[in-house]
Write an enzyme that holds these catalytic residues in place. Structure first.
Site, PDB file in Angstrom:
ATOM      1  N   GLU A   1      41.148  44.806  33.405  1.00  0.00           N
ATOM      2  CA  GLU A   1      39.948  44.241  34.028  1.00  0.00           C
ATOM      3  C   GLU A   1      40.043  42.719  34.068  1.00  0.00           C
ATOM      4  O   GLU A   1      40.306  42.078  33.048  1.00  0.00           O
ATOM      5  CB  GLU A   1      38.742  44.688  33.198  1.00  0.00           C
ATOM      6  CG  GLU A   1      37.402  44.265  33.740  1.00  0.00           C
ATOM      7  CD  GLU A   1      36.263  44.963  32.975  1.00  0.00           C
ATOM      8  OE1 GLU A   1      36.423  46.145  32.598  1.00  0.00           O
ATOM      9  OE2 GLU A   1      35.245  44.313  32.735  1.00  0.00           O
TER      10      GLU A   1
ATOM     11  N   LYS B   1      39.170  43.969  24.334  1.00  0.00           N
ATOM     12  CA  LYS B   1      39.182  42.567  24.776  1.00  0.00           C
ATOM     13  C   LYS B   1      40.545  41.943  24.463  1.00  0.00           C
ATOM     14  O   LYS B   1      41.054  42.102  23.350  1.00  0.00           O
ATOM     15  CB  LYS B   1      38.079  41.788  24.053  1.00  0.00           C
ATOM     16  CG  LYS B   1      36.676  42.162  24.512  1.00  0.00           C
ATOM     17  CD  LYS B   1      36.325  41.488  25.815  1.00  0.00           C
ATOM     18  CE  LYS B   1      34.910  41.865  26.247  1.00  0.00           C
ATOM     19  NZ  LYS B   1      34.589  41.341  27.596  1.00  0.00           N
TER      20      LYS B   1
ATOM     21  N   ASP C   1      40.304  44.115  28.921  1.00  0.00           N
ATOM     22  CA  ASP C   1      39.497  43.148  29.670  1.00  0.00           C
ATOM     23  C   ASP C   1      39.896  41.744  29.244  1.00  0.00           C
ATOM     24  O   ASP C   1      39.726  41.376  28.080  1.00  0.00           O
ATOM     25  CB  ASP C   1      38.006  43.385  29.402  1.00  0.00           C
ATOM     26  CG  ASP C   1      37.112  42.549  30.313  1.00  0.00           C
ATOM     27  OD1 ASP C   1      37.645  41.704  31.071  1.00  0.00           O
ATOM     28  OD2 ASP C   1      35.878  42.739  30.277  1.00  0.00           O
TER      29      ASP C   1
ATOM     30  N   LYS D   1      27.529  45.653  37.842  1.00  0.00           N
ATOM     31  CA  LYS D   1      26.395  45.542  36.931  1.00  0.00           C
ATOM     32  C   LYS D   1      25.149  45.522  37.795  1.00  0.00           C
ATOM     33  O   LYS D   1      25.086  44.806  38.791  1.00  0.00           O
ATOM     34  CB  LYS D   1      26.514  44.263  36.100  1.00  0.00           C
ATOM     35  CG  LYS D   1      27.762  44.312  35.202  1.00  0.00           C
ATOM     36  CD  LYS D   1      27.853  43.145  34.250  1.00  0.00           C
ATOM     37  CE  LYS D   1      28.867  43.420  33.158  1.00  0.00           C
ATOM     38  NZ  LYS D   1      30.127  42.721  33.266  1.00  0.00           N
TER      39      LYS D   1
ATOM     40  N   ASP E   1      35.728  42.382  37.811  1.00  0.00           N
ATOM     41  CA  ASP E   1      34.387  42.348  37.214  1.00  0.00           C
ATOM     42  C   ASP E   1      33.690  41.047  37.607  1.00  0.00           C
ATOM     43  O   ASP E   1      32.850  41.029  38.511  1.00  0.00           O
ATOM     44  CB  ASP E   1      34.513  42.484  35.684  1.00  0.00           C
ATOM     45  CG  ASP E   1      33.182  42.376  34.960  1.00  0.00           C
ATOM     46  OD1 ASP E   1      32.131  42.404  35.618  1.00  0.00           O
ATOM     47  OD2 ASP E   1      33.175  42.270  33.718  1.00  0.00           O
TER      48      ASP E   1
HETATM   49 MG   LIG Z   1      34.470  42.520  32.044  1.00  0.00          MG
END
Ligand SMILES: [Mg+2]
Length: 333
Positions: A166, A109, A140, A218, A194
């Site tokens: 991402e 992250k 991300d 997802k 995403d």
């Molecule tokens: Mg993500």
């Protein structure tokens, strides 16, 4: 989709659980989910509480598919998963990576509020040092940068050999602009989308506009395994399957999607059950040796009882299911 059972039927075998998180994640420290049971097995309905019914209804479609339909046949038995490193200080990186047995890909992250690019660089450097040169490292940003900040960040972070970045920026338009800026500056980092897929009315727009090299999908926000496979096919880009902080029941649906993708070159973000203090299934759907097996997660009755949500929250989820059922039955979204 299969014929939609009545709301009453869905609620008959429903359990509402509240799972304490080990670490606060996405502003959540208790994750609630409604689990329902049908002839095919268990399904998970767990849209984040702030989602409106139109968006949440897609998660219900995914749960109904899991419980009442047959998932598409898998083309692989196991799915490689990645470790996830939150926005921690570099000295905590080894301890976090140690929780992900056998993972050779890590997602780090970055662009956390209140932190600087130096913090991000130090964290990514620590991950590279801990995992060695052959590991894959992706970052991300959750849309946390504008185009200029993303260009600067990737100029520095590419030294750590990134698998991809991402959602560096929020909008699809910014992602397009960023990819142009990266090419112009000779910064060869791939871009993954995403939030631009999951929260979009038109998830394929990302691919049409050339906003990404990789798509993160997802299963629940896209309405189930069949729908998600269609989105990936329409995008025509390499895909990574990720969880939405699901219990083992939801993870099994994510694994079903990952296992059914015609090609899968990246590790998936499905090794997240360890973020909970407890889980509904025994054993929980956690990775071993860096992979998750395909199959069905079956909740343990004792765990369901132990993790049962308070009565007011149970009622809230049941009411929500009825409203989302009406959305699906009406065919609107
Ligand atoms: Mg993500």
């Amino acid at each position: 989709m299969t014929t939609l059972p009545s709301a009453a039927e869905l609620l008959e075998g429903a359990h509402v659980v509240a799972l304490p998180m080990r670490v606060r994640f996405r502003g959540v420290d208790v994750r609630e989910a409604l689990l329902l049971r049908g002839p095919s097995g268990w399904g998970e309905f767990s849209p984040f509480v702030e989602y409106a019914d139109g968006e949440a209804a897609r998660w219900l479609a995914c749960a109904v598919e899991a419980a009442y339909a047959v998932w598409p046949a898998p083309v692989r038995d196991v799915v490689r998963v990645n470790a996830t490193v939150p926005a921690v200080a570099p000295d905590r990186v080894p301890e976090i990576l140690a929780r992900f047995d056998g993972c050779t890909t890590a997602k780090v992250k970055v662009a956390e509020r209140g932190q600087t690019l130096d913090d991000d660089v130090a964290r990514v450097a620590a991950v590279r040092a801990a995992m060695g040169p052959s590991a894959r490292i992706r970052i991300d940003a959750n849309g946390g940068w504008d185009v200029e900040a993303a260009t600067d960040a990737l100029r520095r972070l590419r030294a750590y050999d990134l698998e991809y970045a991402e959602q560096p920026c929020t909008s699809v338009e910014e992602l397009v602009e960023l990819r142009t800026a990266l090419a112009r500056n000779g910064i060869d980092v791939l871009i993954a989308a995403d939030e631009s897929i999951r929260k979009a009315d038109d998830p394929v727009r990302v691919a049409r506009l050339g906003a990404a090299d990789v798509v993160v999908v997802k299963v629940a926000p896209l309405g189930g395994v069949v729908q998600a496979l269609e989105v990936v096919d329409a995008c025509g880009l390499p895909a990574v399957v990720s969880s939405a902080l699901d219990t083992s029941v939801g993870i099994a649906a994510g694994v079903a999607l990952a296992a059914a993708l015609p090609s899968l070159d990246h590790a998936c973000g499905l090794g997240t059950v360890g973020l909970f203090e407890g889980d509904v299934a025994s054993p929980p759907w956690r990775p071993a040796g860096g992979v998750l097996a395909t199959g069905r997660a079956v909740p343990d009755p004792e765990a369901l009882a132990e993790l049962q949500a308070p009565p007011d929250r149970q009622q809230w989820w049941r009411d929500r299911l009825v409203r989302c059922h009406a959305v699906l039955a009406g065919g609107s979204d």
